[in-house]
Scaffold this motif. Structure first.
Motif, PDB file in Angstrom:
ATOM      1  N   ASP A  10       0.824  -1.211   0.000  1.00 45.03           N
ATOM      2  CA  ASP A  10       0.000   0.000   0.000  1.00 45.03           C
ATOM      3  C   ASP A  10       0.857   1.260   0.000  1.00 45.03           C
ATOM      4  O   ASP A  10       0.501   2.253  -0.646  1.00 45.03           O
ATOM      5  N   TYR A  11       1.976   1.243   0.697  1.00 45.18           N
ATOM      6  CA  TYR A  11       2.891   2.394   0.650  1.00 45.18           C
ATOM      7  C   TYR A  11       3.418   2.587  -0.764  1.00 45.18           C
ATOM      8  O   TYR A  11       3.511   3.712  -1.260  1.00 45.18           O
ATOM      9  N   GLN A  12       3.767   1.513  -1.425  1.00 46.58           N
ATOM     10  CA  GLN A  12       4.289   1.618  -2.785  1.00 46.58           C
ATOM     11  C   GLN A  12       3.248   2.197  -3.739  1.00 46.58           C
ATOM     12  O   GLN A  12       3.602   2.910  -4.683  1.00 46.58           O
ATOM     13  N   ARG A  13       1.974   1.912  -3.497  1.00 44.34           N
ATOM     14  CA  ARG A  13       0.898   2.446  -4.332  1.00 44.34           C
ATOM     15  C   ARG A  13       0.398   3.797  -3.830  1.00 44.34           C
ATOM     16  O   ARG A  13      -0.519   4.363  -4.413  1.00 44.34           O
ATOM     17  N   TYR A  16      -2.548   5.522   1.386  1.00 41.92           N
ATOM     18  CA  TYR A  16      -2.274   5.733   2.801  1.00 41.92           C
ATOM     19  C   TYR A  16      -3.442   5.367   3.706  1.00 41.92           C
ATOM     20  O   TYR A  16      -3.232   5.001   4.854  1.00 41.92           O
ATOM     21  N   ASN A  17      -4.667   5.438   3.203  1.00 39.18           N
ATOM     22  CA  ASN A  17      -5.794   5.060   4.050  1.00 39.18           C
ATOM     23  C   ASN A  17      -5.741   3.564   4.372  1.00 39.18           C
ATOM     24  O   ASN A  17      -6.066   3.149   5.479  1.00 39.18           O
ATOM     25  N   THR A  18      -5.305   2.736   3.432  1.00 41.89           N
ATOM     26  CA  THR A  18      -5.205   1.308   3.709  1.00 41.89           C
ATOM     27  C   THR A  18      -3.940   0.979   4.499  1.00 41.89           C
ATOM     28  O   THR A  18      -3.884  -0.057   5.153  1.00 41.89           O
ATOM     29  N   VAL A  19      -2.949   1.868   4.475  1.00 43.41           N
ATOM     30  CA  VAL A  19      -1.780   1.699   5.339  1.00 43.41           C
ATOM     31  C   VAL A  19      -2.221   1.817   6.795  1.00 43.41           C
ATOM     32  O   VAL A  19      -1.848   1.002   7.643  1.00 43.41           O
ATOM     33  N   PRO A  59       6.459   6.770   8.460  1.00 45.99           N
ATOM     34  CA  PRO A  59       6.278   7.756   7.379  1.00 45.99           C
ATOM     35  C   PRO A  59       4.987   8.563   7.500  1.00 45.99           C
ATOM     36  O   PRO A  59       4.935   9.714   7.083  1.00 45.99           O
ATOM     37  N   ALA A  60       3.965   7.988   8.087  1.00 45.45           N
ATOM     38  CA  ALA A  60       2.682   8.690   8.205  1.00 45.45           C
ATOM     39  C   ALA A  60       2.594   9.536   9.469  1.00 45.45           C
ATOM     40  O   ALA A  60       1.969  10.595   9.462  1.00 45.45           O
ATOM     41  N   ASP A  83      16.923   6.104  11.281  1.00 48.37           N
ATOM     42  CA  ASP A  83      17.952   5.258  10.671  1.00 48.37           C
ATOM     43  C   ASP A  83      17.574   3.785  10.628  1.00 48.37           C
ATOM     44  O   ASP A  83      18.311   2.972  10.064  1.00 48.37           O
ATOM     45  N   ALA A  84      16.447   3.433  11.224  1.00 45.90           N
ATOM     46  CA  ALA A  84      16.040   2.024  11.265  1.00 45.90           C
ATOM     47  C   ALA A  84      15.633   1.570   9.864  1.00 45.90           C
ATOM     48  O   ALA A  84      14.953   2.296   9.147  1.00 45.90           O
ATOM     49  N   PRO A  85      16.045   0.373   9.481  1.00 47.17           N
ATOM     50  CA  PRO A  85      15.674  -0.104   8.141  1.00 47.17           C
ATOM     51  C   PRO A  85      14.184  -0.422   8.067  1.00 47.17           C
ATOM     52  O   PRO A  85      13.544  -0.720   9.079  1.00 47.17           O
ATOM     53  N   TRP A  86      13.649  -0.339   6.861  1.00 51.62           N
ATOM     54  CA  TRP A  86      12.253  -0.701   6.646  1.00 51.62           C
ATOM     55  C   TRP A  86      12.109  -2.185   6.960  1.00 51.62           C
ATOM     56  O   TRP A  86      12.949  -2.987   6.564  1.00 51.62           O
ATOM     57  N   PRO A  87      11.060  -2.576   7.665  1.00 46.04           N
ATOM     58  CA  PRO A  87      10.908  -3.993   8.025  1.00 46.04           C
ATOM     59  C   PRO A  87      10.721  -4.864   6.785  1.00 46.04           C
ATOM     60  O   PRO A  87      10.042  -4.479   5.835  1.00 46.04           O
TER      61      PRO A  87
END
Length: 158
Positions: A10-13, A16-19, A59-60, A83-87
């Motif tokens: 959903d982030y890639q698309r 944000y509401n579905t995130v 990010p939100a 600095d934390a990597p994306w899970p």
């Protein structure tokens, strides 16, 4: 990890509401988790789950998640949230022993049936015909046709 996959997609698309919806699913799953007292494995699973939730929400909602990340001790253990990597989705965690299929009788939703993930068509049919929902709806009638859509549903025509 199933919800994490959805949130990442959903982030890639930029949906944000579905995130946010996915984050709520994560939070509900974490709240429903029954950790055994003194179990280090359960505590580690909860810590991993909350870490994933905070990184997914960052990010939100950067300010709130930063405060929570620091307050819960993740900053001391893993460094700053920025600095934390994306899970990453753990594909091994997505493997399931059992799956739940929708059970329809004469095309109407009447319940669900749980079968082993690798069950063949005959095993799925047997489980559907043995289910309480089928027994209640069939009234002793024999099925005329059983349609199995793998991984999704079973439709029994009486």
């Amino acid at each position: 990890h199933t919800v994490l996959r959805q949130v990442d997609y959903d982030y890639q698309r930029m949906q944000y509401n579905t995130v946010v919806s996915g984050a709520m699913k994560m939070l509900n799953a974490l709240e429903d988790f029954k950790a055994e007292a003194g179990s280090e494995a359960d505590q580690a699973a909860l810590a991993e789950g909350f870490g994933i939730l905070l990184r997914a929400l960052y990010p939100a909602t950067p300010h709130v998640t930063h405060v929570l990340w620091t307050s819960l001790g993740y900053a001391a253990q893993y460094g700053e949230l920025l600095d934390a990597p994306w899970p990453k989705v753990d594909e091994a965690a997505l493997q399931r022993d059992e799956i739940e299929l929708v059970l329809q009788i004469n095309g109407k939703l009447r319940g669900s049936v749980t079968v082993p993930a690798g069950a063949d068509k005959a095993a799925i049919e047997a489980a559907a015909l043995a289910s309480e929902a089928f027994q209640k709806q069939a009234h002793g009638a024999t099925p005329k046709k059983v349609v199995v859509v793998p991984g999704r549903l079973v439709n029994v025509v009486v």
